[in-house]
Motif scaffolding. Structure first.
Motif, PDB file in Angstrom:
ATOM      1  N   THR A   1      -2.509   0.718  -3.894  1.00 38.04           N
ATOM      2  CA  THR A   1      -1.220   0.042  -4.051  1.00 38.04           C
ATOM      3  C   THR A   1      -0.493   0.460  -5.319  1.00 38.04           C
ATOM      4  OG1 THR A   1      -2.243  -1.851  -5.179  1.00 38.04           O
ATOM      5  CG2 THR A   1      -2.052  -1.957  -2.779  1.00 38.04           C
TER       6      THR A   1
ATOM      7  N   GLY B   1      -6.738   1.247   0.798  1.00 35.27           N
ATOM      8  CA  GLY B   1      -5.327   1.391   0.487  1.00 35.27           C
ATOM      9  C   GLY B   1      -5.095   1.344  -1.011  1.00 35.27           C
TER      10      GLY B   1
ATOM     11  N   THR C   1      -2.682  -6.468  -5.800  1.00 33.95           N
ATOM     12  CA  THR C   1      -2.244  -6.016  -4.478  1.00 33.95           C
ATOM     13  C   THR C   1      -1.373  -7.086  -3.841  1.00 33.95           C
ATOM     14  OG1 THR C   1      -4.194  -6.927  -3.373  1.00 33.95           O
ATOM     15  CG2 THR C   1      -4.341  -4.650  -4.156  1.00 33.95           C
TER      16      THR C   1
ATOM     17  N   THR D   1       0.834  -1.198   0.000  1.00 32.53           N
ATOM     18  CA  THR D   1       0.000   0.000   0.000  1.00 32.53           C
ATOM     19  C   THR D   1       0.871   1.250   0.000  1.00 32.53           C
ATOM     20  OG1 THR D   1      -1.830  -1.082   1.141  1.00 32.53           O
ATOM     21  CG2 THR D   1      -1.705   1.315   1.315  1.00 32.53           C
TER      22      THR D   1
END
Length: 496
Positions: free
Chosen positions: A363, A361, A426, A308
């Motif tokens: 990334t 988050g 991710t 992240t």
């Protein structure tokens, strides 16, 4: 991309104090008066810069310098003097003839500076129609030399500034009437360091600070209301600017404001931190005590993917927004419309989407940060996590948001009570296991909202030689029934 130069600029400013301290230990740096000792207790706003650290601060500064990125340490001039650049700029702007920093300031100017604003007792003392007076306090190690230099400068100015020497400080005002009013304010009410409310607020945010500020919100809001009705010239009326709204005018829009605000900038061995608190705040009759506050904690942020770059997290946000909506639904027209477009209604729809605790988050900003920097970004890779949310409502909202898009919508899944929406690629580890994240977001257990930004990939895209040294930025906000606390922190990793 703007975060890298901002962080660098802050770091260089902070190093001015460190460089001075390292070369001045032998000059009795551990004692001395503070500027609030010569400014009035009736001040409604005060700010100071203290480049004269005690022993503990000096050690912390030295350790923090070692953690700075190599490229920043290379730019630090060990012979630099903190006030020279500012004084040189003033001399040039005022077109002072024959005045130099080395001859007229260096022999007497100390390392502590303060400025205060108060409601003037007379029209002649006021800086504008709003009625405020302003004073600057500059530490004077040699009062005789300071008086001689300031008198020479005073003789060259078209304006009529006044000054006086008080307990080791040169106190400077816009005119003689303001200086006389300052004397009257102190005679009747004492100095700011004798103001119990001020000292209690500043003790709450910590006293060993490089820079700090304090404000009486009630009186400042009243001053803002006066300022907004002016002609836009002089004093606080000219604070804003063409592209910068005047914050005083915004504060002055409220009819009933009370409370105080305090803020401090400090350096610890492993990070630089900005801390701000708001005490006993009430706006139009509503204060923190009128809300049922949720339990704090940003644990959900640590469960985001380990790659992240930018993260946001909140706990109880839906409850707080819901309570505010029920009190003043007319203030949430845009949010009402957005929720309607997602097939939800206020305020229950907030809980359906946000749950009890939420984190998102990012990334990858559109495939790669380099593409983003060059204006060729696509959809970012991200993960959304919401504990206690309605998975069906989240999935339906996602489908609506991506309707008509060429990109595939995020996939929605569940892990126990947590609803997860993931778009793109991710990482499989947890952000909370990253040592840089742990250091940056430490001491946020009492926070209700938080933000995290990893500067390492941003520094890499800016072609920094050692991007891993830039660490991360973090910020958080927490509430209780009497105060709101804000914390922003930069934790570099240059020599860890």
């Amino acid at each position: 991309m703007w975060m890298v130069p901002v962080a660098a600029g802050l770091g260089v400013v902070m190093m001015a104090g460190t460089v001075w301290a390292a070369t001045s230990v032998a000059q009795n740096v551990f004692v001395g008066a503070q500027p609030e000792s010569v400014l009035p207790a009736s001040s409604i706003a005060f700010a100071k810069l203290d480049l004269q650290p005690n022993g503990g601060q000096l050690a912390a500064y030295a350790q923090f310098v070692n953690r700075l990125p190599d490229s920043m340490r290379e730019d630090i001039d060990p012979e630099a003097e903190p006030g020279k650049e500012l004084v040189d700029s003033y001399i040039e702007e005022a077109e002072l003839d024959g005045i130099t920093y080395e001859e007229h300031f260096e022999p007497w100017m100390g390392q502590r500076f303060g400025a205060a604003t108060w409601i003037a007792g007379s029209e002649d003392a006021a800086s504008s129609h709003a009625g405020e007076a302003v004073a600057l306090a500059v530490e004077a190690d040699d009062e005789g030399a300071a008086e001689e230099s300031l008198s020479e400068i005073q003789s060259q100015l078209d304006t009529d500034p006044a000054f006086d020497m008080r307990d080791g400080f040169a106190v400077i005002t816009e005119n003689a009437a303001a200086l006389s009013d300052l004397e009257s304010q102190i005679s009747s009410g004492g100095t700011l360091d004798e103001n119990d409310t001020y000292t209690r607020d500043m003790e709450a945010i910590g006293t060993e600070n490089l820079a700090s500020a304090w404000m009486d919100l009630e009186q400042f809001a009243a001053l803002g209301a006066e300022s907004s009705g002016g002609t836009g010239s002089g004093g606080l009326d000219g604070y804003g600017g063409v592209q910068q709204p005047d914050p005083l005018e915004s504060l002055g829009e409220y009819e009933d404001v009370s409370g105080r605000a305090a803020i401090a900038l400090r350096i610890e061995p492993e990070y630089m931190e900005l801390r701000g608190d708001m005490f006993d705040v009430s706006v139009d009759g509503a204060g923190f005590s009128d809300y049922e506050l949720p339990d704090p904690g940003l644990q959900m942020m640590g469960d985001l993917p380990d790659d992240t770059m930018i993260a946001f997290s909140g706990t109880g946000v839906s409850d707080l927004l819901g309570q505010a909506y029920e009190d003043n639904p007319d203030d949430f027209g845009d949010l009402d419309q957005m929720m309607s477009e997602l097939g939800l209604t206020m305020p229950d729809g907030l809980t359906s989407l946000l749950g009890e605790s939420t984190a998102v988050g990012i990334t990858d900003l559109g495939g790669s940060l380099d593409q983003f920097a060059n204006g060729m970004s696509g959809m970012p890779s991200l993960q959304y996590r919401a504990e206690g949310a309605d998975s069906a409502a989240v999935e339906d909202a996602v489908q609506r948001m991506w309707e008509g898009s060429y990109d595939s919508p995020p996939g929605v899944s569940s892990e126990g009570p947590v609803t997860i929406a993931t778009s793109g690629t991710t990482g499989t580890g947890k952000l909370g296991d990253d040592p840089v994240f742990k250091q940056t977001m430490a001491d946020t257990g009492s926070a209700h909202m938080g933000m995290y930004m990893d500067l390492r990939p941003i520094a890499e895209s800016a072609d920094e030689d050692s991007p891993e040294q830039w660490g991360a930025l973090g910020a958080s906000v927490g509430f209780d029934d009497k105060a709101m606390s804000m914390q922003a922190r930069w934790a570099p990793d240059g020599n860890a």
